[in-house]
Design a protein around this motif. Structure first.
Motif, PDB file in Angstrom:
ATOM      1  N   SER A 235       0.832  -1.204   0.000  1.00 39.55           N
ATOM      2  CA  SER A 235       0.000   0.000   0.000  1.00 39.55           C
ATOM      3  C   SER A 235       0.866   1.252   0.000  1.00 39.55           C
ATOM      4  N   GLY A 236       1.946   1.219   0.783  1.00 33.62           N
ATOM      5  CA  GLY A 236       2.870   2.351   0.819  1.00 33.62           C
ATOM      6  C   GLY A 236       3.492   2.621  -0.533  1.00 33.62           C
ATOM      7  N   MET A 237       3.859   1.565  -1.245  1.00 32.65           N
ATOM      8  CA  MET A 237       4.444   1.730  -2.574  1.00 32.65           C
ATOM      9  C   MET A 237       3.424   2.337  -3.546  1.00 32.65           C
ATOM     10  N   TYR A 238       2.176   1.871  -3.479  1.00 32.91           N
ATOM     11  CA  TYR A 238       1.131   2.429  -4.340  1.00 32.91           C
ATOM     12  C   TYR A 238       0.905   3.903  -4.044  1.00 32.91           C
ATOM     13  N   VAL A 239       0.942   4.259  -2.768  1.00 30.84           N
ATOM     14  CA  VAL A 239       0.740   5.663  -2.379  1.00 30.84           C
ATOM     15  C   VAL A 239       1.878   6.531  -2.904  1.00 30.84           C
ATOM     16  N   ILE A 240       3.116   6.030  -2.781  1.00 31.88           N
ATOM     17  CA  ILE A 240       4.277   6.779  -3.264  1.00 31.88           C
ATOM     18  C   ILE A 240       4.183   6.996  -4.774  1.00 31.88           C
ATOM     19  N   ILE A 241       3.822   5.937  -5.515  1.00 30.03           N
ATOM     20  CA  ILE A 241       3.704   6.042  -6.967  1.00 30.03           C
ATOM     21  C   ILE A 241       2.595   7.028  -7.335  1.00 30.03           C
ATOM     22  N   SER A 242       1.447   6.934  -6.636  1.00 28.48           N
ATOM     23  CA  SER A 242       0.332   7.841  -6.911  1.00 28.48           C
ATOM     24  C   SER A 242       0.717   9.283  -6.612  1.00 28.48           C
ATOM     25  N   SER A 243       1.439   9.475  -5.491  1.00 27.36           N
ATOM     26  CA  SER A 243       1.860  10.830  -5.128  1.00 27.36           C
ATOM     27  C   SER A 243       2.831  11.405  -6.145  1.00 27.36           C
ATOM     28  N   PHE A 244       3.753  10.576  -6.628  1.00 26.91           N
ATOM     29  CA  PHE A 244       4.723  11.025  -7.626  1.00 26.91           C
ATOM     30  C   PHE A 244       4.007  11.403  -8.922  1.00 26.91           C
ATOM     31  N   LEU A 251       3.310  19.746 -11.739  1.00 26.56           N
ATOM     32  CA  LEU A 251       4.421  20.471 -12.356  1.00 26.56           C
ATOM     33  C   LEU A 251       4.138  20.782 -13.819  1.00 26.56           C
ATOM     34  N   ILE A 252       3.553  19.830 -14.525  1.00 29.73           N
ATOM     35  CA  ILE A 252       3.221  20.061 -15.936  1.00 29.73           C
ATOM     36  C   ILE A 252       2.196  21.193 -16.063  1.00 29.73           C
ATOM     37  N   GLN A 253       1.188  21.171 -15.173  1.00 32.20           N
ATOM     38  CA  GLN A 253       0.180  22.232 -15.191  1.00 32.20           C
ATOM     39  C   GLN A 253       0.806  23.604 -14.901  1.00 32.20           C
ATOM     40  N   LYS A 254       1.753  23.610 -13.969  1.00 31.42           N
ATOM     41  CA  LYS A 254       2.390  24.872 -13.581  1.00 31.42           C
ATOM     42  C   LYS A 254       3.317  25.404 -14.669  1.00 31.42           C
ATOM     43  N   LEU A 255       4.146  24.523 -15.228  1.00 26.84           N
ATOM     44  CA  LEU A 255       5.179  24.962 -16.172  1.00 26.84           C
ATOM     45  C   LEU A 255       4.627  25.247 -17.567  1.00 26.84           C
ATOM     46  N   PHE A 256       3.637  24.459 -18.011  1.00 23.81           N
ATOM     47  CA  PHE A 256       3.187  24.590 -19.388  1.00 23.81           C
ATOM     48  C   PHE A 256       1.837  25.301 -19.531  1.00 23.81           C
ATOM     49  N   PHE A 257       1.046  25.298 -18.480  1.00 21.41           N
ATOM     50  CA  PHE A 257      -0.266  25.911 -18.574  1.00 21.41           C
ATOM     51  C   PHE A 257      -0.472  27.033 -17.556  1.00 21.41           C
ATOM     52  N   ASN A 258       0.579  27.285 -16.769  1.00 27.17           N
ATOM     53  CA  ASN A 258       0.573  28.370 -15.786  1.00 27.17           C
ATOM     54  C   ASN A 258      -0.653  28.311 -14.847  1.00 27.17           C
ATOM     55  N   SER A 259      -0.975  27.110 -14.432  1.00 23.65           N
ATOM     56  CA  SER A 259      -2.082  26.941 -13.482  1.00 23.65           C
ATOM     57  C   SER A 259      -1.750  25.781 -12.534  1.00 23.65           C
ATOM     58  N   VAL A 260      -2.272  25.869 -11.316  1.00 21.46           N
ATOM     59  CA  VAL A 260      -2.077  24.814 -10.307  1.00 21.46           C
ATOM     60  C   VAL A 260      -3.443  24.261  -9.942  1.00 21.46           C
ATOM     61  N   PRO A 261      -3.624  22.943 -10.022  1.00 23.27           N
ATOM     62  CA  PRO A 261      -4.932  22.368  -9.675  1.00 23.27           C
ATOM     63  C   PRO A 261      -5.335  22.761  -8.254  1.00 23.27           C
ATOM     64  N   GLY A 262      -6.573  23.179  -8.086  1.00 17.16           N
ATOM     65  CA  GLY A 262      -7.077  23.536  -6.766  1.00 17.16           C
ATOM     66  C   GLY A 262      -7.828  22.371  -6.150  1.00 17.16           C
ATOM     67  N   GLY A 263      -8.478  22.659  -5.016  1.00 23.29           N
ATOM     68  CA  GLY A 263      -9.277  21.610  -4.369  1.00 23.29           C
ATOM     69  C   GLY A 263      -8.885  21.393  -2.935  1.00 23.29           C
ATOM     70  N   PHE A 264      -9.318  22.297  -2.051  1.00 25.43           N
ATOM     71  CA  PHE A 264      -8.996  22.179  -0.622  1.00 25.43           C
ATOM     72  C   PHE A 264      -9.665  20.953  -0.017  1.00 25.43           C
ATOM     73  N   THR A 265     -10.901  20.674  -0.408  1.00 27.99           N
ATOM     74  CA  THR A 265     -11.624  19.504   0.118  1.00 27.99           C
ATOM     75  C   THR A 265     -10.921  18.212  -0.257  1.00 27.99           C
ATOM     76  N   ALA A 266     -10.476  18.130  -1.511  1.00 21.72           N
ATOM     77  CA  ALA A 266      -9.762  16.931  -1.959  1.00 21.72           C
ATOM     78  C   ALA A 266      -8.464  16.739  -1.182  1.00 21.72           C
ATOM     79  N   LEU A 267      -7.777  17.868  -0.868  1.00 25.83           N
ATOM     80  CA  LEU A 267      -6.539  17.797  -0.109  1.00 25.83           C
ATOM     81  C   LEU A 267      -6.783  17.233   1.280  1.00 25.83           C
ATOM     82  N   LEU A 268      -7.845  17.705   1.937  1.00 29.09           N
ATOM     83  CA  LEU A 268      -8.176  17.194   3.266  1.00 29.09           C
ATOM     84  C   LEU A 268      -8.502  15.698   3.213  1.00 29.09           C
TER      85      LEU A 268
END
Length: 316
Positions: A235-244, A251-268
Motif C-alpha cells: 500500500s505504501g508503494m502504491y501511495v508513493i507512486i500515486s503521489s509522484f 508540475l506540468i500544469q504549472k510549467l506549461f499551462f501556468n495553473s495549479v490544480p485547486g481543491g482544498f476539500t480533496a486535499l483534506l
C-alpha cells in the motif's frame, strides 16, 4: 499400569446444562466400542456447578479425570492444559463440551488413523447458525487459507483425532498466543479431513461471543500470516507512486499551462486517507509486537488448581 488406547479431551466452561447429556453420550460411546478409552475433562474456570459435577464424576468413575484450572484462561489454553495430561498410547480425540462435535464420530476418525493418518480433522458442513455467522465463518476460513504461509484446511476446527506423537509435538511448542488448528497444520505429518454436520448446542449458551471469535480470528491471522505487514508495504508503494504521478501532473500544469490544480476539500480527504493508513499500519505492527511482548514474559500458559484422579500422569 495399563494406559488407554484413546483419550477424549473435553474443555468445559460453565456447561452445567449440557454436562449430563455429554457424559451420557460419552458413556454410550465407550460401551459400544472395543477401544480402551479414558476421558480428560478440563475445567476452564467455571463459575457454575460444572466444577463440582466434574469432581464428583471423576471420584466415582475411573474412566474420567478432571483437570481444574485456577481461572478462566480461554478455550485454546484449556486444550493446551489437557494435552499435558494425555496418557493414551495411540491417539487423542479433541471435542467441545457443547455436543456440537458428536463424540460418536470417533470410530470413523479412528479408521483413518489406522490407515496411517496422524491428524484426522472434522470438516464442518451445514452449520446450524444464522446466515451472518455462517458467512463470517466462511469468509474468515477462506481468507486465512489464502494469506497463510501454511495450508490450514477450510471449515475445520479443533474437533479432530490426532496421534500421540502430534500431541507430543504440540506440548513442545511454547507460544503464548495459541491457535491450535494452525499449529496442528504446521506440524505436518499425514493429515486428512472427514466431513460432518455440526449441530446446534444441545443446551446452554455459546461460550464464544463475537469478541472472542474476533480475537481468535486475529490470532489465526497474525500467528500464521505475514500478509498484514506485506499489505502495508504494498500500500505504501502504491501511495508513493500515486503521489509522484500527481506531483508530475501538478508540475506540468504549472510549467506549461501556468495553473495549479485547486481543491482544498480533496486535499483534506487525501491527508485523512493517508493518516488512516498510517494508523492501520501501526496497529498491524502492534499486533505482532504485543505477541512478542507477552511471549518474552515467559509466564506459564495456565495454572492448574487441582487434578482429580491420581492415575493421570503428566507429560513433560
Amino acid at each position: 499400569m495399563t494406559y488407554p488406547q484413546i483419550n477424549i479431551l473435553v474443555p468445559l466452561h460453565n456447561e452445567k446444562e449440557v454436562f449430563d447429556s455429554l457424559i451420557r453420550r460419552l458413556n454410550l460411546l465407550m460401551d459400544s466400542t472395543a477401544l480402551t478409552i479414558s476421558i480428560i475433562l478440563v475445567d476452564d474456570g467455571s463459575t457454575d456447578s460444572t466444577t463440582d459435577m466434574m469432581k464428583e464424576l471423576s471420584l466415582n468413575d475411573d474412566k474420567y479425570s478432571s483437570v481444574i484450572l485456577s481461572r478462566n484462561f480461554g478455550h485454546q489454553l484449556a486444550l493446551t492444559a489437557g494435552m499435558k495430561y494425555v496418557n493414551a498410547t495411540e491417539a487423542v480425540m479433541i471435542i467441545d463440551g457443547d455436543l456440537q462435535d458428536p463424540p460418536e464420530l470417533l470410530g470413523k476418525l479412528y479408521s483413518y488413523y489406522k490407515d496411517g493418518y496422524d491428524v484426522v480433522y472434522a470438516v464442518r458442513q451445514n452449520r446450524k447458525e444464522g446466515f451472518l455467522k455462517k458467512f463470517a465463518y466462511s469468509f474468515f476460513y477462506r481468507l486465512l487459507k489464502k494469506i497463510s504461509y501454511i495450508d490450514i484446511p477450510i471449515d475445520s476446527g479443533d474437533f479432530s483425532l490426532v496421534s500421540r506423537r502430534v500431541i507430543d509435538e504440540l506440548n513442545r511448542m511454547p507460544e503464548e498466543s495459541r491457535y491450535i488448528r494452525g499449529m496442528r497444520s504446521w506440524i505436518g505429518f499425514k493429515q486428512t479431513g472427514v466431513p460432518y454436520e455440526r449441530e446446534k448446542r444441545s443446551a446452554g449458551e455459546s461460550k464464544y461471543p463475537l469478541n472472542k471469535l474476533i480475537s481468535l480470528a486475529y490470532t489465526g491471522i497474525f500467528n500464521f500470516s505475514e500478509y498484514p505487514v506485506k499489505l502495508m508495504v504494498k500500500s505504501g508503494m502504491y501511495v508513493i507512486i500515486s503521489s509522484f504521478m500527481y506531483l508530475l501532473y501538478t508540475l506540468i500544469q504549472k510549467l506549461f499551462f501556468n495553473s495549479v490544480p485547486g481543491g482544498f476539500t480533496a486535499l483534506l480527504a487525501v491527508i485523512s486517507l493517508f493518516g488512516g493508513m498510517q494508523l492501520i499500519a501501526i496497529g498491524m505492527i502492534g499486533e505482532y509486537i504485543i505477541r512478542i511482548f507477552f511471549q518474552v514474559k515467559n509466564r506459564p500458559l495456565y495454572i492448574v488448581k487441582e487434578v482429580i484422579e491420581e492415575k493421570i500422569v503428566k507429560n513433560g
